[in-house]
Write a protein that holds these residues in place. Structure first.
Motif, PDB file in Angstrom:
ATOM      1  N   CYS A  75      36.595  37.280  44.696  1.00  0.00           N
ATOM      2  CA  CYS A  75      36.123  38.412  43.887  1.00  0.00           C
ATOM      3  C   CYS A  75      37.271  39.310  43.440  1.00  0.00           C
ATOM      4  O   CYS A  75      37.033  40.346  42.804  1.00  0.00           O
ATOM      5  CB  CYS A  75      35.110  39.242  44.675  1.00  0.00           C
ATOM      6  SG  CYS A  75      33.625  38.341  45.161  1.00  0.00           S
ATOM      7  N   SER A  92      32.512  44.622  38.258  1.00  0.00           N
ATOM      8  CA  SER A  92      33.112  44.155  37.009  1.00  0.00           C
ATOM      9  C   SER A  92      34.617  44.382  37.057  1.00  0.00           C
ATOM     10  O   SER A  92      35.133  45.108  37.910  1.00  0.00           O
ATOM     11  CB  SER A  92      32.481  44.869  35.814  1.00  0.00           C
ATOM     12  OG  SER A  92      32.737  46.271  35.864  1.00  0.00           O
ATOM     13  N   TRP A  93      35.328  43.734  36.130  1.00  0.00           N
ATOM     14  CA  TRP A  93      36.799  43.884  36.104  1.00  0.00           C
ATOM     15  C   TRP A  93      37.296  43.409  34.740  1.00  0.00           C
ATOM     16  O   TRP A  93      37.639  42.255  34.554  1.00  0.00           O
ATOM     17  CB  TRP A  93      37.438  43.090  37.236  1.00  0.00           C
ATOM     18  CG  TRP A  93      38.870  43.453  37.512  1.00  0.00           C
ATOM     19  CD1 TRP A  93      39.961  42.655  37.338  1.00  0.00           C
ATOM     20  CD2 TRP A  93      39.368  44.684  38.043  1.00  0.00           C
ATOM     21  NE1 TRP A  93      41.114  43.322  37.712  1.00  0.00           N
ATOM     22  CE2 TRP A  93      40.774  44.565  38.153  1.00  0.00           C
ATOM     23  CE3 TRP A  93      38.759  45.884  38.419  1.00  0.00           C
ATOM     24  CZ2 TRP A  93      41.582  45.600  38.643  1.00  0.00           C
ATOM     25  CZ3 TRP A  93      39.559  46.910  38.896  1.00  0.00           C
ATOM     26  CH2 TRP A  93      40.945  46.766  39.014  1.00  0.00           C
ATOM     27  N   TRP A 148      34.107  38.919  33.172  1.00  0.00           N
ATOM     28  CA  TRP A 148      34.086  40.020  34.130  1.00  0.00           C
ATOM     29  C   TRP A 148      33.939  41.379  33.451  1.00  0.00           C
ATOM     30  O   TRP A 148      33.999  42.412  34.119  1.00  0.00           O
ATOM     31  CB  TRP A 148      35.366  40.007  34.959  1.00  0.00           C
ATOM     32  CG  TRP A 148      35.457  38.842  35.892  1.00  0.00           C
ATOM     33  CD1 TRP A 148      35.921  37.594  35.601  1.00  0.00           C
ATOM     34  CD2 TRP A 148      35.064  38.808  37.261  1.00  0.00           C
ATOM     35  NE1 TRP A 148      35.851  36.783  36.710  1.00  0.00           N
ATOM     36  CE2 TRP A 148      35.331  37.504  37.749  1.00  0.00           C
ATOM     37  CE3 TRP A 148      34.516  39.765  38.142  1.00  0.00           C
ATOM     38  CZ2 TRP A 148      35.058  37.125  39.062  1.00  0.00           C
ATOM     39  CZ3 TRP A 148      34.260  39.384  39.450  1.00  0.00           C
ATOM     40  CH2 TRP A 148      34.528  38.090  39.898  1.00  0.00           C
ATOM     41  N   SER A 184      29.559  41.073  36.737  1.00  0.00           N
ATOM     42  CA  SER A 184      30.326  40.464  37.813  1.00  0.00           C
ATOM     43  C   SER A 184      29.724  39.105  38.134  1.00  0.00           C
ATOM     44  O   SER A 184      28.609  39.025  38.638  1.00  0.00           O
ATOM     45  CB  SER A 184      30.293  41.349  39.068  1.00  0.00           C
ATOM     46  OG  SER A 184      30.952  40.720  40.136  1.00  0.00           O
TER      47      SER A 184
END
Length: 237
Positions: A50, A135-136, A143, A147
């Motif tokens: 992750c 999220s990223w 992402w 997520s």
């Protein structure tokens, strides 16, 4: 909740470091962000459970990463990115801590603030507040605003600095987390992650070791891009 989300390596030649990391992490094709071009860089972001490992390389002279590579004397761990609550990135809070911002981006799904290394005493530190949780954006479209299903990730990062006790106190205040283990180790992610500071050989701070837990892997380790990576099965983390 506050957690380490991304480790960034700086490398003179990105391709070979990317290839070695992809094999170690069993990562699929990484995300390349054209936005880092404004900093005179090229990059790749690889998923590690992750969390993420990024490699950046200068694409033009006069970059901050290029100057760090010259001072450090080679490839190494250049930056850490932390995911935390919105209060973490508040300008008045950072001003009260006497730390300068070298970059701030405020987008619908993330606030991203980079702090001046001379004010932190360590490597370049980015504070991020994401929405939605998990999220990223920096890892690409999959992402951004969501997520994907994931498990595992960063468990411990070691940073070599000239004064571990002082830097650990400074980072504890910046991240609002406790110091443990005789003043050189910080707890993040409710104790599931640790950030350790050790004595460095020179006066340039650098990430030297990264421990990750990943599902479906056997224990393995490798020195890549000036950083020691240790991978353990998720069930042993």
């Amino acid at each position: 909740m506050l957690r380490l989300r991304q480790v960034v390596l700086a490398a003179h030649e990105r391709a070979s470091v990317e290839q070695a990391l992809s094999a170690l992490l069993a990562a699929s094709s990484g995300h390349r962000d054209p936005g880092v071009g404004r900093f005179g860089l090229t990059n790749v972001v690889l998923a590690a459970g992750c969390d993420f490992v990024e490699v950046v390389s200068p694409s033009e002279p006069g970059t901050a990463a290029g100057r760090w590579l010259a001072r450090h004397g080679g490839d190494g761990g250049y930056m850490l990115m932390v995911d935390g609550p919105p209060t973490l990135t508040a300008p008045d809070r950072l001003a009260a801590l006497a730390v300068r911002e070298v970059h701030r981006a405020e987008l619908p799904d993330v606030v991203d603030v980079h702090l001046h290394p001379r004010d932190t005493g360590g490597v370049l530190l980015a504070l991020d507040a994401v929405d939605p949780a998990g999220s990223w954006r920096w890892a690409g479209p999959a992402w951004t605003g969501s997520s994907p299903a994931c498990a595992g990730g960063l468990r411990e990062v070691t940073v070599a600095v000239p004064d571990p006790a002082e830097v650990s106190r400074r980072w504890a205040a910046l991240l609002d987390v406790p110091v443990v283990d005789v003043g050189s180790r910080l707890q993040l992610d409710d104790g599931r992650q640790h950030l350790s500071f050790t004595d460095g050989a020179g006066d340039v701070a650098a990430v030297t070791a990264v421990r990750l837990s990943l599902p479906g892997v056997e224990h393995r380790a490798a020195d890549i891009g000036g950083v020691r990576f240790d991978i353990v099965p998720l069930e042993e983390a």
